[in-house]
Design a protein around this motif. Structure first.
Motif, PDB file in Angstrom:
ATOM      1  N   ALA A 272       0.816  -1.212   0.000  1.00  0.00           N
ATOM      2  CA  ALA A 272       0.000   0.000   0.000  1.00  0.00           C
ATOM      3  C   ALA A 272       0.850   1.263   0.000  1.00  0.00           C
ATOM      4  O   ALA A 272       0.595   2.203  -0.766  1.00  0.00           O
ATOM      5  N   PHE A 273       1.876   1.297   0.848  1.00  0.00           N
ATOM      6  CA  PHE A 273       2.710   2.494   0.909  1.00  0.00           C
ATOM      7  C   PHE A 273       3.606   2.631  -0.321  1.00  0.00           C
ATOM      8  O   PHE A 273       3.962   3.743  -0.704  1.00  0.00           O
ATOM      9  N   ALA A 274       3.960   1.512  -0.941  1.00  0.00           N
ATOM     10  CA  ALA A 274       4.687   1.594  -2.203  1.00  0.00           C
ATOM     11  C   ALA A 274       3.817   2.251  -3.263  1.00  0.00           C
ATOM     12  O   ALA A 274       4.293   3.053  -4.080  1.00  0.00           O
ATOM     13  N   VAL A 275       2.533   1.942  -3.260  1.00  0.00           N
ATOM     14  CA  VAL A 275       1.593   2.575  -4.190  1.00  0.00           C
ATOM     15  C   VAL A 275       1.498   4.068  -3.913  1.00  0.00           C
ATOM     16  O   VAL A 275       1.520   4.891  -4.845  1.00  0.00           O
ATOM     17  N   VAL A 276       1.399   4.443  -2.642  1.00  0.00           N
ATOM     18  CA  VAL A 276       1.347   5.863  -2.287  1.00  0.00           C
ATOM     19  C   VAL A 276       2.590   6.581  -2.795  1.00  0.00           C
ATOM     20  O   VAL A 276       2.507   7.699  -3.321  1.00  0.00           O
ATOM     21  N   ASN A 277       3.745   5.939  -2.672  1.00  0.00           N
ATOM     22  CA  ASN A 277       4.984   6.511  -3.179  1.00  0.00           C
ATOM     23  C   ASN A 277       4.892   6.714  -4.687  1.00  0.00           C
ATOM     24  O   ASN A 277       5.241   7.773  -5.217  1.00  0.00           O
ATOM     25  N   ALA A 278       4.399   5.702  -5.390  1.00  0.00           N
ATOM     26  CA  ALA A 278       4.295   5.785  -6.848  1.00  0.00           C
ATOM     27  C   ALA A 278       3.320   6.864  -7.287  1.00  0.00           C
ATOM     28  O   ALA A 278       3.541   7.553  -8.293  1.00  0.00           O
ATOM     29  N   VAL A 279       2.233   7.012  -6.554  1.00  0.00           N
ATOM     30  CA  VAL A 279       1.227   8.016  -6.891  1.00  0.00           C
ATOM     31  C   VAL A 279       1.795   9.425  -6.788  1.00  0.00           C
ATOM     32  O   VAL A 279       1.532  10.288  -7.637  1.00  0.00           O
ATOM     33  N   PHE A 288       8.575  -3.266 -10.585  1.00  0.00           N
ATOM     34  CA  PHE A 288       9.198  -3.272  -9.266  1.00  0.00           C
ATOM     35  C   PHE A 288       9.096  -4.654  -8.624  1.00  0.00           C
ATOM     36  O   PHE A 288       8.019  -5.227  -8.520  1.00  0.00           O
ATOM     37  N   THR A 289      10.239  -5.158  -8.188  1.00  0.00           N
ATOM     38  CA  THR A 289      10.335  -6.470  -7.562  1.00  0.00           C
ATOM     39  C   THR A 289       9.937  -6.383  -6.083  1.00  0.00           C
ATOM     40  O   THR A 289       9.663  -5.300  -5.552  1.00  0.00           O
ATOM     41  N   ILE A 290       9.962  -7.530  -5.415  1.00  0.00           N
ATOM     42  CA  ILE A 290       9.614  -7.580  -3.996  1.00  0.00           C
ATOM     43  C   ILE A 290      10.508  -6.647  -3.181  1.00  0.00           C
ATOM     44  O   ILE A 290      10.017  -5.852  -2.366  1.00  0.00           O
ATOM     45  N   GLU A 291      11.805  -6.746  -3.395  1.00  0.00           N
ATOM     46  CA  GLU A 291      12.737  -5.902  -2.643  1.00  0.00           C
ATOM     47  C   GLU A 291      12.499  -4.421  -2.923  1.00  0.00           C
ATOM     48  O   GLU A 291      12.529  -3.585  -2.005  1.00  0.00           O
ATOM     49  N   GLN A 292      12.255  -4.090  -4.171  1.00  0.00           N
ATOM     50  CA  GLN A 292      12.012  -2.689  -4.540  1.00  0.00           C
ATOM     51  C   GLN A 292      10.696  -2.176  -3.983  1.00  0.00           C
ATOM     52  O   GLN A 292      10.578  -0.998  -3.656  1.00  0.00           O
ATOM     53  N   ILE A 293       9.705  -3.042  -3.872  1.00  0.00           N
ATOM     54  CA  ILE A 293       8.436  -2.647  -3.258  1.00  0.00           C
ATOM     55  C   ILE A 293       8.667  -2.242  -1.805  1.00  0.00           C
ATOM     56  O   ILE A 293       8.150  -1.235  -1.324  1.00  0.00           O
ATOM     57  N   LYS A 294       9.464  -3.030  -1.097  1.00  0.00           N
ATOM     58  CA  LYS A 294       9.741  -2.741   0.310  1.00  0.00           C
ATOM     59  C   LYS A 294      10.525  -1.437   0.442  1.00  0.00           C
ATOM     60  O   LYS A 294      10.292  -0.651   1.380  1.00  0.00           O
ATOM     61  N   GLU A 295      11.459  -1.206  -0.463  1.00  0.00           N
ATOM     62  CA  GLU A 295      12.223   0.037  -0.428  1.00  0.00           C
ATOM     63  C   GLU A 295      11.313   1.239  -0.678  1.00  0.00           C
ATOM     64  O   GLU A 295      11.438   2.283  -0.004  1.00  0.00           O
ATOM     65  N   ALA A 297       8.131   1.409  -0.109  1.00  0.00           N
ATOM     66  CA  ALA A 297       7.253   1.566   1.059  1.00  0.00           C
ATOM     67  C   ALA A 297       7.979   2.276   2.189  1.00  0.00           C
ATOM     68  O   ALA A 297       7.418   3.163   2.843  1.00  0.00           O
ATOM     69  N   ALA A 298       9.218   1.880   2.428  1.00  0.00           N
ATOM     70  CA  ALA A 298      10.007   2.506   3.504  1.00  0.00           C
ATOM     71  C   ALA A 298      10.175   3.994   3.253  1.00  0.00           C
ATOM     72  O   ALA A 298      10.090   4.800   4.184  1.00  0.00           O
ATOM     73  N   ALA A 299      10.392   4.354   2.009  1.00  0.00           N
ATOM     74  CA  ALA A 299      10.550   5.772   1.671  1.00  0.00           C
ATOM     75  C   ALA A 299       9.259   6.543   1.910  1.00  0.00           C
ATOM     76  O   ALA A 299       9.287   7.695   2.349  1.00  0.00           O
ATOM     77  N   ALA A 300       8.123   5.920   1.626  1.00  0.00           N
ATOM     78  CA  ALA A 300       6.828   6.606   1.793  1.00  0.00           C
ATOM     79  C   ALA A 300       6.441   6.745   3.255  1.00  0.00           C
ATOM     80  O   ALA A 300       5.694   7.654   3.623  1.00  0.00           O
ATOM     81  N   LYS A 301       6.940   5.864   4.091  1.00  0.00           N
ATOM     82  CA  LYS A 301       6.577   5.887   5.511  1.00  0.00           C
ATOM     83  C   LYS A 301       7.343   6.943   6.301  1.00  0.00           C
ATOM     84  O   LYS A 301       6.992   7.245   7.443  1.00  0.00           O
ATOM     85  N   VAL A 302       8.388   7.491   5.720  1.00  0.00           N
ATOM     86  CA  VAL A 302       9.215   8.495   6.416  1.00  0.00           C
ATOM     87  C   VAL A 302       8.406   9.746   6.694  1.00  0.00           C
ATOM     88  O   VAL A 302       7.706  10.240   5.804  1.00  0.00           O
TER      89      VAL A 302
END
Length: 302
Positions: A272-279, A288-295, A297-302
């Motif tokens: 979900a947060f990876a999507v928010v980042n992309a939006v 985007f792979t599994i690892e990139q999705i997590k990255e 998401a982490a960026a969007a949660k900051v």
């Protein structure tokens, strides 16, 4: 003692809408989230200066203040589902306002993607996110994973809103599936082939703004027919374990079907947060792979 004070008041505002591009297979709800616009304010400034033996003096002037206010409006196909609802929740947590909800399923006639009135669904949207997907017969899987998403991609790309956009919805995000290293006879079923066809449509119609996320097993608290299934009780410890031993298991990744066991699960919140980042990021596009999705998401949660 001398003092200076200023009062700012808005005199006028002009708004122009931006065209800059800023996830149950049988029932899905698109959620509208925000809108994108730029606003230019003309602001009147009145300042006064007073001091000992000095008469108060005032000066009134007008300055132009131009600010880019980026508030995205997102249509989430499948917004009432497991992943879609998490996306809407994440969007709200980042200050994105969630607007109206319209039924839009895949097999249900009046609420069917294939019969949707896109003129009611898409106006004002800057991004469409599709979480459509599911299992069933070969025909059903081709229809929901492939054809339904392809219909949505083309509807978004061809949509013309005379009040906002004239070149279609700027961005399309697809929640797809991990590229498992399975034997070809397994990858040829309708689930995988449908997803890959949908990916191709997104990337061809949106070469510079389309986003394809390829998560593996998505865990979280999932509700099915009112019953909550705690997938996180399995997914979270497995994810932690695989992350801890990945340096040892990496040489095994080339073995056929190995990532059925070694591909780390992904939290639904991370998707979900990876999507928010992309939006919210105009430069966010591609696969985007599994690892990139997590990255992401982490960026969007900051």
């Amino acid at each position: 003692m001398a003092s200076i004070s200023c009062i700012a008041s808005s005199i006028s505002a002009a708004t122009s809408q931006s065209t800059t591009p800023l996830f149950s297979p049988f029932s899905a709800k698109p959620h509208f989230v925000g809108f994108s616009y730029r606003r230019s304010h003309r602001v009147g400034i009145k300042c006064s200066y007073t001091g000992s033996g000095i008469r108060e003096d005032s000066n009134v002037g007008t300055i132009d203040v131009v600010a880019d206010v980026k508030t995205e409006r997102v249509v989430v196909l499948g917004g009432s589902g497991f992943v879609g609802s998490a996306i809407c929740k994440a969007a709200v947590s980042k200050g994105i306002e969630v607007g109206s909800t319209i039924l839009l399923g895949c097999m249900g006639r009046s609420g069917d993607v294939f019969y949707a009135n896109w003129d009611e669904v898409l106006p004002g949207a800057t991004t469409v996110v599709s979480t459509l997907g599911g299992f069933g017969s070969e025909e059903q899987m081709q229809r929901i994973n492939g054809e339904a998403n392809i219909v949505a991609v083309n509807a978004a790309k061809e949509f013309a809103d005379c009040d906002c956009l004239d070149n279609g919805i700027p961005k399309f995000i697809l929640i797809s599936v991990h590229d498992y290293n399975l034997p070809s006879f397994l990858l040829s079923n309708g689930y995988f082939t449908g997803k890959r066809k949908a990916e191709s449509e997104v990337l061809s119609k949106y070469p510079a703004s389309g986003v394809v996320f390829r998560p593996g097993f998505i865990y979280g608290k999932r509700k099915v027919d009112g019953l909550e299934i705690p997938l996180d009780l399995i997914g979270e410890p497995v994810e932690k374990l695989l992350n801890a031993v990945q340096n040892f298991t990496r040489p095994l990744n080339s073995l056929p079907a190995s990532d059925l066991l070694l591909a780390p699960p992904v939290s639904v919140d991370d998707v979900a947060f990876a999507v928010v980042n992309a939006v919210s990021d105009d430069d966010f596009f591609g696969v985007f792979t599994i690892e990139q999705i997590k990255e992401a998401a982490a960026a969007a949660k900051v």
